[in-house]
Enzyme design. Sequence first.
Site, mmCIF file in Angstrom:
data_model
loop_
_atom_site.group_PDB
_atom_site.id
_atom_site.type_symbol
_atom_site.label_atom_id
_atom_site.label_comp_id
_atom_site.label_asym_id
_atom_site.label_seq_id
_atom_site.Cartn_x
_atom_site.Cartn_y
_atom_site.Cartn_z
ATOM 1 N N LYS A 270 -11.640 7.604 -12.278
ATOM 2 C CA LYS A 270 -11.086 8.957 -12.350
ATOM 3 C C LYS A 270 -10.452 9.157 -13.720
ATOM 4 O O LYS A 270 -9.500 8.465 -14.071
ATOM 5 C CB LYS A 270 -10.043 9.164 -11.243
ATOM 6 C CG LYS A 270 -9.226 10.460 -11.376
ATOM 7 C CD LYS A 270 -8.199 10.634 -10.249
ATOM 8 C CE LYS A 270 -7.301 11.849 -10.480
ATOM 9 N NZ LYS A 270 -6.252 12.013 -9.449
ATOM 10 N N ASP A 275 -3.037 16.125 -15.176
ATOM 11 C CA ASP A 275 -3.100 16.735 -13.842
ATOM 12 C C ASP A 275 -1.872 17.605 -13.619
ATOM 13 O O ASP A 275 -0.805 17.112 -13.275
ATOM 14 C CB ASP A 275 -3.188 15.630 -12.774
ATOM 15 C CG ASP A 275 -3.322 16.201 -11.363
ATOM 16 O OD1 ASP A 275 -3.514 17.421 -11.241
ATOM 17 O OD2 ASP A 275 -3.262 15.403 -10.406
ATOM 18 N N LYS A 282 2.043 21.439 -9.491
ATOM 19 C CA LYS A 282 3.055 20.431 -9.187
ATOM 20 C C LYS A 282 4.421 20.915 -9.649
ATOM 21 O O LYS A 282 4.515 21.591 -10.671
ATOM 22 C CB LYS A 282 2.749 19.129 -9.961
ATOM 23 C CG LYS A 282 1.573 18.327 -9.466
ATOM 24 C CD LYS A 282 1.372 17.093 -10.335
ATOM 25 C CE LYS A 282 0.096 16.335 -9.986
ATOM 26 N NZ LYS A 282 0.160 15.649 -8.702
ATOM 27 N N ASP A 293 -3.164 10.112 -15.419
ATOM 28 C CA ASP A 293 -4.114 10.328 -14.328
ATOM 29 C C ASP A 293 -5.553 9.967 -14.730
ATOM 30 O O ASP A 293 -6.480 10.148 -13.956
ATOM 31 C CB ASP A 293 -4.012 11.789 -13.846
ATOM 32 C CG ASP A 293 -4.335 11.949 -12.365
ATOM 33 O OD1 ASP A 293 -4.272 10.947 -11.622
ATOM 34 O OD2 ASP A 293 -4.656 13.075 -11.944
ATOM 35 N N ASP A 357 -4.579 20.378 -6.095
ATOM 36 C CA ASP A 357 -4.031 19.131 -6.657
ATOM 37 C C ASP A 357 -4.739 17.892 -6.096
ATOM 38 O O ASP A 357 -4.540 16.792 -6.590
ATOM 39 C CB ASP A 357 -2.519 19.063 -6.370
ATOM 40 C CG ASP A 357 -1.796 18.068 -7.268
ATOM 41 O OD1 ASP A 357 -2.427 17.581 -8.231
ATOM 42 O OD2 ASP A 357 -0.615 17.785 -7.003
ATOM 43 N N ARG A 361 -10.496 13.344 -5.819
ATOM 44 C CA ARG A 361 -11.583 13.114 -4.859
ATOM 45 C C ARG A 361 -12.766 14.046 -5.116
ATOM 46 O O ARG A 361 -13.901 13.721 -4.805
ATOM 47 C CB ARG A 361 -11.032 13.267 -3.433
ATOM 48 C CG ARG A 361 -10.511 14.628 -3.117
ATOM 49 C CD ARG A 361 -9.521 14.625 -1.957
ATOM 50 N NE ARG A 361 -8.294 13.898 -2.284
ATOM 51 C CZ ARG A 361 -7.280 13.722 -1.441
ATOM 52 N NH1 ARG A 361 -7.343 14.210 -0.216
ATOM 53 N NH2 ARG A 361 -6.209 13.051 -1.810
HETATM 54 N N1 BES Z 1 -2.947 12.395 -9.544
HETATM 55 C C1 BES Z 1 -2.400 12.655 -8.273
HETATM 56 C C2 BES Z 1 -1.925 11.407 -7.538
HETATM 57 C C3 BES Z 1 -0.759 10.690 -8.160
HETATM 58 C C4 BES Z 1 0.542 11.004 -7.791
HETATM 59 C C5 BES Z 1 -0.950 9.675 -9.081
HETATM 60 C C6 BES Z 1 1.605 10.343 -8.362
HETATM 61 C C7 BES Z 1 0.120 9.012 -9.648
HETATM 62 C C8 BES Z 1 1.404 9.350 -9.290
HETATM 63 C C9 BES Z 1 -3.435 13.341 -7.381
HETATM 64 O O1 BES Z 1 -4.373 14.111 -8.029
HETATM 65 C C10 BES Z 1 -2.664 14.228 -6.466
HETATM 66 O O2 BES Z 1 -2.032 15.118 -6.944
HETATM 67 N N2 BES Z 1 -2.731 13.949 -5.186
HETATM 68 C C11 BES Z 1 -2.007 14.704 -4.219
HETATM 69 C C12 BES Z 1 -2.898 14.860 -3.018
HETATM 70 C C13 BES Z 1 -2.358 15.807 -1.987
HETATM 71 C C14 BES Z 1 -2.387 17.226 -2.510
HETATM 72 C C15 BES Z 1 -3.198 15.691 -0.737
HETATM 73 C C16 BES Z 1 -0.740 13.927 -3.851
HETATM 74 O O3 BES Z 1 -0.798 12.707 -3.747
HETATM 75 O O4 BES Z 1 0.300 14.550 -3.701
HETATM 76 ZN ZN ZN Z 2 -3.725 16.116 -8.403
HETATM 77 ZN ZN ZN Z 3 -4.798 13.577 -10.027
#
Ligand code: BES
Ligand code: ZN
Ligand code: ZN
Length: 510
Positions: A270, A275, A282, A293, A357, A361
């Site tokens: 990835k 992000d 966020k 990210d 966010d 995936r």
């Molecule tokens: N890049 C983030 C995941 C992440 C969070 C990596 C903190 C490192 C530190 C990912 O793209 C994301 O935002 N995931 C969301 C998914 C949710 C919306 C289902 C998350 O984990 O909050």
């Molecule tokens: Zn994200």
């Molecule tokens: Zn992400």
Amino acid sequence: MELLPTNQAINTLAVDTIVISLFQGDTTFDGTSQTVNEATSGLLQEHVTHHEFEGNLLETLTFHSPAGLKAKHVIIVGLGKSADFDSVVARKAAAASIVEAKKLRSRSVATVIHGETRKEADVQQLSQAVSEGLLLGNYEFNRYKTKDQAQRAKQTITQCLLVNNPNTTIESLEQGIKQAEAICAAVLNVRDIINEPPSKIKPVNLVEVATEIASLSDSISLTVLDKSQLEKEGYNALLAVASGSEEPPYLIHLTYKPQGARKKVALVGKGVTFDSGGLSIKPWSAMLSMKSDMSGGGAVLGIIQALAELEALGTPVPVEVHGIVVTTENMISGKAMRPDDIIETKSGKTIEILHTDAEGRLILSDGLTYASLLKPDYMIDFATLTGAAIRALGRSYAAFMGNDRALLDTIGQASQQTGELAWELPLPDEYKKQLESPVADLQNISTNDYSPGAIFGGLFLQEFVNDVPWAHIDIAGPSFADEVTNPVYTKGGTGYGILLGLETVRRLVD
Ligand code: BES
Ligand code: ZN
Ligand code: ZN
């Protein structure tokens, strides 16, 4: 920092700092600690007898201007229980010692190979582990600190001597150093790329990094799909995530094909260079560190770089490795993908976007489809996919899951050997209902309050692997260090996944 093997006795070396080590409860010395103890008229004995140093894992004690030695300082580092000693302990102890030596403003260091094995067979592995600990623990990202640059340059450690045990050959020790230098060149390069600000590392810059890696070896070739090719070939999930950004996305494909390759492995990373969350934006504090990210993509690039460096050393890994990085920013604009949108992925499956966010995936769905079309024996993805993986396991452990017992076991063993901690999570069929969308084939998040976020991510990705033996490693936790809990990882980008991935690939042919 230059690493040099030496056959000279440690007490004769005119370096700034000498590093020796003791196991927990060691009260009688042998080997190097005895040499140092004798040269200093019992300095070690005195402190150990008075319980000022107990040899606990990573405990350190520093002596200044020790009489009887040419060195200005001696650092003793604890190795913990001798029964628990292995190369992971040696790597950490070496990292802890170099962190201490840096605080002393040393320029030159001499260290023992912790454990001081007399077994020739173990020398290379231990000297590799110690060398890795030294190189990784010595890392600093300070190119944007303009104050005291000249001073800083004077205070870096430029040379570290690794002292050979008189009972073993220096050749094995030297081999270990070379292996470590090859692998750590890749890890440190990736740390730099993660730590650079997001306005400096955009998707196009990851293409540049891949181009540099491809130039390291004739066994490596590079294919890059740019925006127009992605459009022509239907990589709509990657394009949807990229649509809110001014920066074009890319699919990077590095192929390492050595002669006599015995297996074909595809690694998918990835590479979200920033992000913001997209329209489901966020909050400010969660957006901090989102330059990292792209760490999964970084790990994949680093593994290919390490394969090139090992080949140059004359010790190639006999596996055909495909490194695929799907790279984009996740930003907002009038063109950004919207919650409620439905996208048709490269695989043909459709996804309803509930949350912009959960973009990793989406881009990985296209990356995994691309990889599965190469018909590899195994496929592994590396991704900073979910905050849920961090909440489940903390910052130290990655979460991994997959559809193939043998591959998962191999990852578990590689984790044990490299010290890159990883914990397996299940992918139960009974949670698959959460993937179902009322309007598309899949939805990108669960609407269930108690959905296990990291597992949901894994189940979602599994929909795109086409029955290839596959594992998903969610590195959201260990990819970035807010605080130092393991001296091998300095603050910021860790380069986690390169040691683990490389060792996994190695083991897939054994
Ligand atoms: N890049 C983030 C995941 C992440 C969070 C990596 C903190 C490192 C530190 C990912 O793209 C994301 O935002 N995931 C969301 C998914 C949710 C919306 C289902 C998350 O984990 O909050
Ligand atoms: Zn994200
Ligand atoms: Zn992400």
